[in-house]
Design an enzyme around this catalytic site. Structure first.
Site, mmCIF file in Angstrom:
data_model
loop_
_atom_site.group_PDB
_atom_site.id
_atom_site.type_symbol
_atom_site.label_atom_id
_atom_site.label_comp_id
_atom_site.label_asym_id
_atom_site.label_seq_id
_atom_site.Cartn_x
_atom_site.Cartn_y
_atom_site.Cartn_z
ATOM 1 N N LYS A 1 49.785 36.158 33.254
ATOM 2 C CA LYS A 1 50.724 36.383 32.158
ATOM 3 C C LYS A 1 50.267 35.707 30.861
ATOM 4 O O LYS A 1 50.433 36.270 29.778
ATOM 5 C CB LYS A 1 52.123 35.875 32.550
ATOM 6 C CG LYS A 1 52.870 36.830 33.466
ATOM 7 C CD LYS A 1 52.846 38.235 32.923
ATOM 8 C CE LYS A 1 54.044 39.065 33.246
ATOM 9 N NZ LYS A 1 53.886 40.453 32.764
ATOM 10 N N ALA B 1 65.345 38.071 33.010
ATOM 11 C CA ALA B 1 66.321 39.105 33.349
ATOM 12 C C ALA B 1 66.483 39.205 34.851
ATOM 13 O O ALA B 1 65.529 38.984 35.600
ATOM 14 C CB ALA B 1 65.853 40.457 32.808
ATOM 15 N N ALA B 2 67.684 39.551 35.244
ATOM 16 C CA ALA B 2 67.939 39.772 36.669
ATOM 17 C C ALA B 2 67.443 41.172 37.018
ATOM 18 O O ALA B 2 67.984 42.171 36.571
ATOM 19 C CB ALA B 2 69.423 39.661 36.941
ATOM 20 N N ARG C 1 64.908 43.267 40.326
ATOM 21 C CA ARG C 1 64.520 43.056 41.733
ATOM 22 C C ARG C 1 63.467 41.951 41.834
ATOM 23 O O ARG C 1 63.314 41.314 42.859
ATOM 24 C CB ARG C 1 63.998 44.367 42.321
ATOM 25 C CG ARG C 1 62.722 44.843 41.650
ATOM 26 C CD ARG C 1 62.222 46.137 42.217
ATOM 27 N NE ARG C 1 60.861 46.366 41.752
ATOM 28 C CZ ARG C 1 60.069 47.311 42.199
ATOM 29 N NH1 ARG C 1 60.505 48.141 43.126
ATOM 30 N NH2 ARG C 1 58.850 47.438 41.750
ATOM 31 N N TYR D 1 50.365 34.529 38.978
ATOM 32 C CA TYR D 1 51.194 35.249 37.996
ATOM 33 C C TYR D 1 51.141 34.556 36.626
ATOM 34 O O TYR D 1 50.985 35.208 35.582
ATOM 35 C CB TYR D 1 52.620 35.295 38.554
ATOM 36 C CG TYR D 1 53.640 35.969 37.696
ATOM 37 C CD1 TYR D 1 53.694 37.355 37.596
ATOM 38 C CD2 TYR D 1 54.597 35.222 37.000
ATOM 39 C CE1 TYR D 1 54.664 37.976 36.816
ATOM 40 C CE2 TYR D 1 55.568 35.833 36.230
ATOM 41 C CZ TYR D 1 55.596 37.211 36.142
ATOM 42 O OH TYR D 1 56.556 37.824 35.375
ATOM 43 N N ASN E 1 54.461 46.638 30.308
ATOM 44 C CA ASN E 1 55.551 46.016 31.048
ATOM 45 C C ASN E 1 55.305 45.983 32.554
ATOM 46 O O ASN E 1 55.925 45.187 33.269
ATOM 47 C CB ASN E 1 56.847 46.781 30.725
ATOM 48 C CG ASN E 1 57.992 46.414 31.635
ATOM 49 O OD1 ASN E 1 58.657 45.397 31.420
ATOM 50 N ND2 ASN E 1 58.211 47.208 32.683
ATOM 51 N N SER F 1 55.369 35.713 30.152
ATOM 52 C CA SER F 1 56.428 35.122 30.984
ATOM 53 C C SER F 1 56.505 33.628 30.723
ATOM 54 O O SER F 1 55.488 32.994 30.398
ATOM 55 C CB SER F 1 56.080 35.363 32.455
ATOM 56 O OG SER F 1 56.826 34.501 33.274
HETATM 57 N N1 LIG Z 1 62.626 39.683 35.315
HETATM 58 C C1 LIG Z 1 62.221 38.585 34.728
HETATM 59 O O1 LIG Z 1 62.952 37.585 34.610
HETATM 60 C C2 LIG Z 1 60.850 38.519 34.139
HETATM 61 C C3 LIG Z 1 60.422 37.294 33.598
HETATM 62 C C4 LIG Z 1 59.188 37.217 32.982
HETATM 63 C C5 LIG Z 1 58.386 38.346 32.945
HETATM 64 N N2 LIG Z 1 58.802 39.518 33.508
HETATM 65 C C6 LIG Z 1 57.910 40.648 33.436
HETATM 66 O O2 LIG Z 1 58.629 41.780 32.963
HETATM 67 C C7 LIG Z 1 58.014 42.967 33.471
HETATM 68 C C8 LIG Z 1 59.059 43.836 34.134
HETATM 69 O O3 LIG Z 1 59.527 43.167 35.287
HETATM 70 P P1 LIG Z 1 60.938 43.480 35.999
HETATM 71 O O4 LIG Z 1 61.596 42.167 36.142
HETATM 72 O O5 LIG Z 1 61.612 44.584 35.323
HETATM 73 O O6 LIG Z 1 60.437 43.878 37.480
HETATM 74 P P2 LIG Z 1 60.422 45.281 38.252
HETATM 75 O O7 LIG Z 1 59.717 45.026 39.533
HETATM 76 O O8 LIG Z 1 61.787 45.867 38.277
HETATM 77 O O9 LIG Z 1 59.549 46.198 37.286
HETATM 78 C C9 LIG Z 1 58.162 46.272 37.327
HETATM 79 C C10 LIG Z 1 57.776 47.729 37.377
HETATM 80 O O10 LIG Z 1 56.355 47.836 37.289
HETATM 81 C C11 LIG Z 1 55.940 48.866 38.180
HETATM 82 N N3 LIG Z 1 54.532 48.641 38.529
HETATM 83 C C12 LIG Z 1 54.030 47.697 39.352
HETATM 84 N N4 LIG Z 1 52.707 47.814 39.449
HETATM 85 C C13 LIG Z 1 52.352 48.866 38.642
HETATM 86 C C14 LIG Z 1 51.116 49.483 38.322
HETATM 87 N N5 LIG Z 1 49.973 49.028 38.835
HETATM 88 N N6 LIG Z 1 51.136 50.539 37.474
HETATM 89 C C15 LIG Z 1 52.293 51.008 36.942
HETATM 90 N N7 LIG Z 1 53.496 50.471 37.233
HETATM 91 C C16 LIG Z 1 53.516 49.403 38.067
HETATM 92 C C17 LIG Z 1 56.855 48.741 39.367
HETATM 93 O O11 LIG Z 1 56.891 49.957 40.129
HETATM 94 C C18 LIG Z 1 58.191 48.396 38.704
HETATM 95 O O12 LIG Z 1 58.975 49.552 38.427
HETATM 96 C C19 LIG Z 1 56.898 42.505 34.412
HETATM 97 O O13 LIG Z 1 55.661 42.493 33.712
HETATM 98 C C20 LIG Z 1 57.314 41.102 34.756
HETATM 99 O O14 LIG Z 1 56.221 40.303 35.150
HETATM 100 C C21 LIG Z 1 60.008 39.630 34.112
#
Ligand SMILES: NC(=O)c1ccc[n+]([C@@H]2O[C@H](COP(=O)([O-])OP(=O)(O)OC[C@H]3O[C@@H](n4cnc5c(N)ncnc54)[C@H](O)[C@@H]3O)[C@@H](O)[C@H]2O)c1
Length: 302
Positions: A169, A197-198, A200, A165, A100, A152
């Site tokens: 992905k 998802a919402a 940061r 990205y 993740n 994604s």
């Molecule tokens: N939020 C969305 O709508 C969305 C959409 C598509 C994909 N994603 C994917 O879902 C996943 C979670 O994203 P999120 O939205 O919760 O964002 P987020 O930034 O809250 O969570 C990502 C987490 O990964 C950690 N991280 C970053 N680099 C790291 C590393 N090298 N080693 C270990 N941890 C690391 C960060 O500290 C953070 O806590 C990600 O892979 C993101 O690309 C999110």
């Protein structure tokens, strides 16, 4: 059928916040022992501390669950191997890996720095590959494993400003396809989740009322289904705001044109037939393309 994870050990990367935190809490609430990994970086991958992972571990323990914190960067294979060993030393096995962890370095491709491109690929693709590599021998030895990639909609369909990205992905889907094939005989199922998802990560990208329905918790059921014993394999599940879809990579029937000098002109003229989706298949492996092509060539000989 109740979805529970009693006796299972899970590793969730990037679980100090956002979606990963919700994944870790839900797995723990349903009985899994969870190693909560997070390097505690900012959204662009800067900085780092284990306090984010530790806070989630504290939350799981307060609710009566079992959890351990780990601050490895998924980009560091030696640290990832130590992370997997930490789970094995504590609990004897690793059943579930949820890849993740992730970052963003958005810019239009014209303005994108290739160092940022490489970094995004390193975290998403190499990070997921490192974690898979480290859990793989354990899953093979125990003849059981569930791996969830986080892809994604950007990787699947594109989004302005996210070339790095999106490439990284979709690469996780590529990794899924072959690991699922290689893992099948060891009961290792490999799937991908495309969440909306919402968090940061999406701050400032969507209006407030849209963000309000996109709770990270609404994505979690898709992860639980992909991480469970009853999980499918090679499935791309999309999830957001409580809606669940599937994405497929398909192959059309196509047409055989042979080797004539005017094939480029024929192909250009008949492109709509090539892309026509009636009778398309979802190949069970890459071999399906060659099989279709050779089959049509053989049929054209007689
Ligand atoms: N939020 C969305 O709508 C969305 C959409 C598509 C994909 N994603 C994917 O879902 C996943 C979670 O994203 P999120 O939205 O919760 O964002 P987020 O930034 O809250 O969570 C990502 C987490 O990964 C950690 N991280 C970053 N680099 C790291 C590393 N090298 N080693 C270990 N941890 C690391 C960060 O500290 C953070 O806590 C990600 O892979 C993101 O690309 C999110």
């Amino acid at each position: 059928m109740a979805i529970n994870f009693n006796g299972r050990v899970a590793i969730v990367t990037g679980a100090g916040g956002g979606l990963g935190r919700q994944h870790a809490l839900a797995l723990a609430a349903r009985g899994a022992k969870v190693l909560v990994n997070d390097l505690g970086s900012g959204v662009h991958g800067e900085g780092g501390s284990t306090s984010a992972a530790q806070a989630v571990v504290d939350e799981i323990r307060a609710a009566g669950g079992e959890a351990l914190a780990n601050g490895a960067s998924v980009t560091d294979l030696a640290a990832v191997e130590a992370m997997v060993q930490q789970a094995v030393d504590a609990w004897g096995r690793v059943d579930i890996l949820v890849n993740n962890a992730g970052i963003l370095r958005d810019k239009s491709f014209a303005k994108m720095d290739m160092a940022d491109f490489r970094f995004v690929v390193d975290v998403h693709l190499m990070g997921a590959a490192n974690c898979c590599k480290a859990v793989w021998p354990h899953m093979v030895a125990q003849e059981y494993g569930r791996i969830v990639m986080t892809t994604s909609s950007t990787g699947l369909y594109g989004n302005f400003g996210q070339a790095n990205y999106g490439a990284a992905k979709l690469a996780q889907v590529g990794l899924m396809q072959t690991l699922a094939i290689e893992g099948a005989k060891h009961h290792i199922h490999v799937n991908a989740l495309a969440p909306t998802a919402a968090t940061r990560m999406t701050e400032g990208l969507m209006p407030e009322e849209v963000l309000a329905v996109l709770k990270p918790e609404a994505v979690v059921p898709a992860m639980l289904v992909l991480a469970h014993e009853s999980a499918p394999t090679r499935t791309i599940l999309c999830a957001g705001a409580g809606t669940f879809e599937a994405a497929h990579i398909t192959l059309t029937q196509g047409i055989h044109l042979g080797l004539g000098a005017d094939v480029p002109e024929q192909l250009a003229a008949r492109l709509a037939e090539v892309t026509d989706r009636s009778g398309e298949q979802i190949p069970q492996s890459g071999a399906a393309q060659g099989t279709n092509e050779v089959g049509k060539a053989m049929a054209a000989r007689v």
